[in-house]
Design a protein around this motif. Structure first.
Motif, short mmCIF file in Angstrom:
data_model
loop_
_atom_site.label_atom_id
_atom_site.label_comp_id
_atom_site.label_asym_id
_atom_site.label_seq_id
_atom_site.Cartn_x
_atom_site.Cartn_y
_atom_site.Cartn_z
N VAL A 521 -39.85 22.02 -5.94
CA VAL A 521 -38.77 21.20 -6.30
C VAL A 521 -39.06 19.98 -7.42
N VAL A 522 -40.35 19.77 -7.48
CA VAL A 522 -40.91 18.74 -8.46
C VAL A 522 -40.64 19.47 -9.86
N THR A 523 -41.23 20.77 -9.87
CA THR A 523 -41.12 21.46 -11.24
C THR A 523 -39.66 21.71 -11.77
N LEU A 524 -38.81 21.96 -10.86
CA LEU A 524 -37.30 22.19 -11.03
C LEU A 524 -36.67 20.96 -11.62
N VAL A 525 -37.00 19.67 -10.99
CA VAL A 525 -36.49 18.45 -11.25
C VAL A 525 -36.80 18.03 -12.62
N HIS A 526 -38.28 18.22 -12.84
CA HIS A 526 -38.99 17.78 -14.19
C HIS A 526 -38.29 18.59 -15.27
N SER A 527 -38.10 19.82 -15.22
CA SER A 527 -37.42 20.85 -16.11
C SER A 527 -36.05 20.29 -16.38
N ASN A 528 -35.18 19.87 -15.56
CA ASN A 528 -33.86 19.96 -15.84
C ASN A 528 -33.21 18.42 -15.68
N THR A 529 -34.07 17.33 -15.95
CA THR A 529 -33.57 16.13 -16.07
C THR A 529 -33.69 15.51 -17.49
N GLY A 530 -34.13 16.31 -18.61
CA GLY A 530 -34.01 15.90 -19.77
C GLY A 530 -35.30 15.42 -20.11
N LYS A 531 -35.38 15.04 -21.64
CA LYS A 531 -36.82 14.54 -22.05
C LYS A 531 -36.65 12.96 -22.21
N GLU A 532 -35.46 12.54 -22.58
CA GLU A 532 -35.54 11.07 -22.83
C GLU A 532 -35.61 10.03 -21.38
N ARG A 533 -34.85 10.44 -20.46
CA ARG A 533 -34.94 9.89 -19.18
C ARG A 533 -35.14 10.70 -18.19
N ASN A 534 -36.24 11.49 -18.25
CA ASN A 534 -36.65 12.42 -17.12
C ASN A 534 -37.00 11.58 -16.02
N TRP A 535 -36.72 12.18 -14.89
CA TRP A 535 -36.94 11.35 -13.65
C TRP A 535 -38.45 11.47 -13.28
N LEU A 536 -38.85 12.44 -13.56
CA LEU A 536 -40.59 12.50 -13.40
C LEU A 536 -41.62 12.73 -14.78
N PRO A 537 -41.51 11.78 -15.55
CA PRO A 537 -42.15 12.09 -16.92
C PRO A 537 -43.71 12.23 -16.61
N ASP A 538 -44.14 12.88 -17.76
CA ASP A 538 -45.78 13.18 -17.74
C ASP A 538 -46.55 11.72 -17.73
N ARG A 539 -46.21 11.02 -18.55
CA ARG A 539 -46.99 10.00 -18.92
C ARG A 539 -46.54 8.41 -18.30
N ASN A 540 -45.43 8.15 -18.66
CA ASN A 540 -45.04 6.71 -18.46
C ASN A 540 -44.03 6.54 -17.25
N LEU A 541 -44.34 6.34 -16.01
CA LEU A 541 -43.58 6.32 -14.96
C LEU A 541 -42.77 5.50 -14.91
N ASN A 542 -42.77 4.24 -15.65
CA ASN A 542 -42.02 3.12 -15.68
C ASN A 542 -40.54 3.65 -16.60
N LYS A 543 -40.84 4.71 -17.49
CA LYS A 543 -39.41 5.04 -18.04
C LYS A 543 -38.97 6.17 -17.42
N GLY A 544 -39.32 6.43 -16.27
CA GLY A 544 -38.69 7.71 -15.37
C GLY A 544 -37.66 7.45 -14.46
N ARG A 545 -37.08 7.90 -13.69
CA ARG A 545 -36.27 7.74 -12.79
C ARG A 545 -36.83 8.18 -11.19
N LEU A 546 -37.83 7.87 -10.99
CA LEU A 546 -38.73 8.23 -9.57
C LEU A 546 -37.71 7.91 -8.47
N GLU A 547 -37.01 6.86 -8.58
CA GLU A 547 -36.08 6.65 -7.29
C GLU A 547 -35.12 7.53 -7.14
N ASN A 548 -34.64 8.13 -8.17
CA ASN A 548 -33.45 9.09 -7.92
C ASN A 548 -34.04 10.38 -7.12
N PHE A 549 -35.34 10.75 -7.51
CA PHE A 549 -36.16 11.61 -6.75
C PHE A 549 -36.20 11.73 -5.45
#
Length: 607
Positions: A521-549
């Motif tokens: 599920v994590v891999t699927l979400v990371h691959s399909n939520t875009g690069k700019e506002r990715n829910w689960l970013p690789d580096r900066n969690l502050n720019k992500g959408r972890l709450e949506n996950f």
């Protein structure tokens, strides 16, 4: 003529009385074994196993990256594979124990294999030849060679095999020492599974505090050596208690029996099942080795399986023994029915474990970005935040035993307060609340970060206390008290008696499948939520959408909760025929669970 008949009748009576006395003698000898006096020896082994498991697994990523200088991605993949193998091997250990080895010898052999693995990895941590040169800067480090890595892989394989023998057998071997008939279990003022889970959780807490500190602040030789000594002591304690154990002999391969029932049902697919279930084949002597607690009674579910118990002319061999590939007893057909009934409940457990597999990863990243200071000079390590969940489990188990059960008993009338299915349902519901709380905490964290213009600074410490994460850890702990313990109790109690080790192994297997599903599920979400506002970013969690996950996982859990409620409402507890010596004549005693009957006869025989 009358005198001859009277004399014959007297001889029969004398013979029957002699058989009864012999049965009572055997039963008396059995009572001298087992009981609560065996628990310290068995629980010592289980506590040491969990102590070693927590101390070994929780910090192994540090050993791989900082001692063996393995790159992070490669180290992560190694741990993922190791975790998968460790959660699969209990099924192998359970099959070995239930089929031919028995739980006692499986535990002995497993402990020795486990010890070999720990000795090997301890030696590799001490000897310079078995690891690359130290690299304090973690830059341009010399990685471990292939031979050094193969030493590691061998150690991990040995520990996986060892724990695979221990995990499914220790809890069931402990249950073998107690009278686990439902009538006896409900009369106790304590729950065996609560006691068991409390002990292993205490061991986990000790490992997370003591062992991890030694590994990080002293050296890995002492950290791993302490674990090696713990397993050695557990083996000694377990062997010392050997004269007191009740050792249940394995009843042959349960999977062969299940296959025989299926084959017999298919061969008789055109045979009509009698309306009167009493006409189906029963053989107490044949089932004696797999029904120590009592025989399973006939149920009306999965009627097609009943064809295997219909007697036809070609079912008996010349020796008057049944051909088990054509004829099965009611007890054996009900074993298959038990497993089929349990599978939907078990799958609900997989989704539950998948839903909170993020606790050990994303929550740690959140904690790393928050203010963790307890004093000016001391701050909580991010990985140590899981202590709040462990402490909640310890406190929750005591409160559950002392307060919740008596309180619930007033409303339900059930001697255990609630059934294990109801307990699991509460755990699933609480876990939904825990995940929603995680989402709210992440929203609050990012709001503070935005207010201080820190969203573009991934390494900055956001001025918000890490204790905002404590509620979700506590709720996950409460969910574990209900769901995890209830799930273990359900699998062991409702699985056929001769397959209890397999039932315990399925608990680990559900956790394994849940972890893999969570990763998917994590891999699927990371691959399909875009690069700019990715829910689960690789580096900066502050720019992500972890709450949506988190909201997504909460929604999945709601669906799983509805699915579980449907499965639980349709579930039928296994009906068991129990034997008691105190009853005279034939009595039918209804248990608190209306689907469970206890048949008793003074002479220990049943119809």
């Amino acid at each position: 003529m009358t005198e001859v008949m009277n004399r014959a009748e007297q001889e029969v009576v004398v013979q029957e009385n002699g058989e009864k006395e012999e049965e009572k003698k055997i039963e008396t000898e059995k009572r001298k074994l087992g009981g609560m006096r065996t628990m310290p020896f068995i629980l010592a082994n289980e506590v040491c196993d969990r102590f070693v498991g927590a101390g070994f697994h929780s910090n192994l990523i540090t050993y791989l990256t900082q001692v063996l200088n393995v790159p992070l991605v490669r180290a992560s993949n190694t741990l993922a594979n190791f975790s998968g193998v460790s959660n699969f091997t209990p099924l192998i250990g359970a099959i070995v124990a239930d089929t031919f080895a028995g739980r006692f010898w499986t535990i002995i052999v497993g402990s020795i294999i486990y010890e070999m693995g720990l000795v090997s990895i301890t030696v590799s941590a001490i000897m310079p030849q078995l690891r690359p040169p130290p690299c304090p800067t973690q830059e341009n480090c010399e990685e471990a060679s292939s031979s050094q890595l193969w030493v590691l892989y061998t150690c991990l394989l040995l520990t996986s095999l060892g724990t695979g023998c221990l995990r499914p057998c220790l809890v069931t071997f402990a249950a073998d020492q107690l009278d686990m008939r439902k009538s006896k279990v409900e009369s106790r003022r304590w729950n065996f599974y609560n006691l068991f889970y409390f002990c292993v959780t205490m061991a986990t807490l000790t490992a997370l505090t003591v062992v991890v500190y030694i590994q990080d602040n002293v050296n890995w030789g002492w950290g791993l050596g302490l674990l090696t000594i713990a397993i050695a002591l557990s083996v000694i304690a377990f062997v010392v208690g050997s004269p007191f154990y009740r050792k249940v002999e394995p009843g042959g391969s349960p999977f062969i029996r299940l296959t025989q029932v299926i084959v017999a049902s298919v061969k008789k697919r055109k045979v009509a099942v009698p309306v009167d279930a009493s006409l189906l084949y029963k053989n107490k002597e044949l089932d004696s080795a797999i029904s120590h607690d009592g025989r399973l009674l006939h149920t009306n579910q999965f009627k097609w399986i009943d064809r295997a118990a219909v007697v036809t002319d070609s079912d008996m061999k010349v020796s008057s023994q049944p051909n088990l590939w054509r004829l099965a007893t009611v007890h054996r057909t009900e074993e298959l029915k038990c497993i089929l009934r349990m599978l939907p409940i078990w799958t609900a457990g997989i989704l539950h474990f998948a839903s909170h597999s993020h606790v050990g990863s994303f929550t740690i990243q959140q904690a790393r970005s928050m203010d963790r200071h307890l004093s000016h000079n001391f701050q909580i390590p991010p990985a140590s935040m899981s202590i709040f969940s462990v402490l909640t489990v310890l406190i929750g188990l005591v409160l559950y035993e002392r307060f919740f059960i008596p309180f619930a008993r007033q409303f339900t009338g059930h001697k255990s307060g609630i059934t294990c299915l109801q307990r699991m349902g509460i755990g699933v519901a609480v876990n939904i609340l825990a995940t929603a709380t995680s989402a709210l905490a992440e929203i609050k964290r990012k709001k503070v970060a935005a207010g201080h213009n820190l969203l573009d600074h991934p390494m900055a410490v956001i001025p918000i206390s890490v204790f905002w994460l404590v509620p979700q850890y506590c709720l996950h702990g409460i969910a574990e008290v209900f769901m995890s313990v209830g799930h273990l109790e359900f699998l062991i109690e409702q699985f056929p008696e001769s397959m209890r080790s397999t039932g315990a192994a399925l608990n680990s297997l559900a956790s394994s499948f849940g972890s893999y599903l969570g990763t998917f599920v994590v891999t699927l979400v990371h691959s399909n939520t875009g690069k700019e506002r990715n829910w689960l970013p690789d580096r900066n969690l502050n720019k992500g959408r972890l709450e949506n996950f988190y909201w997504l996982m909460a929604g999945v859990q709601v669906i799983n909760f509805v699915y579980y409620l449907i499965c639980a409402s349709l579930y039928t507890y296994k009906p068991l025929e129990e034997y008691t010596e105190s009853c005279k004549g034939t009595d039918v005693e209804l248990a608190d669970d209306p689907t469970l009957l206890h048949y008793s006869k003074g002479d220990g025989q049943t119809d």
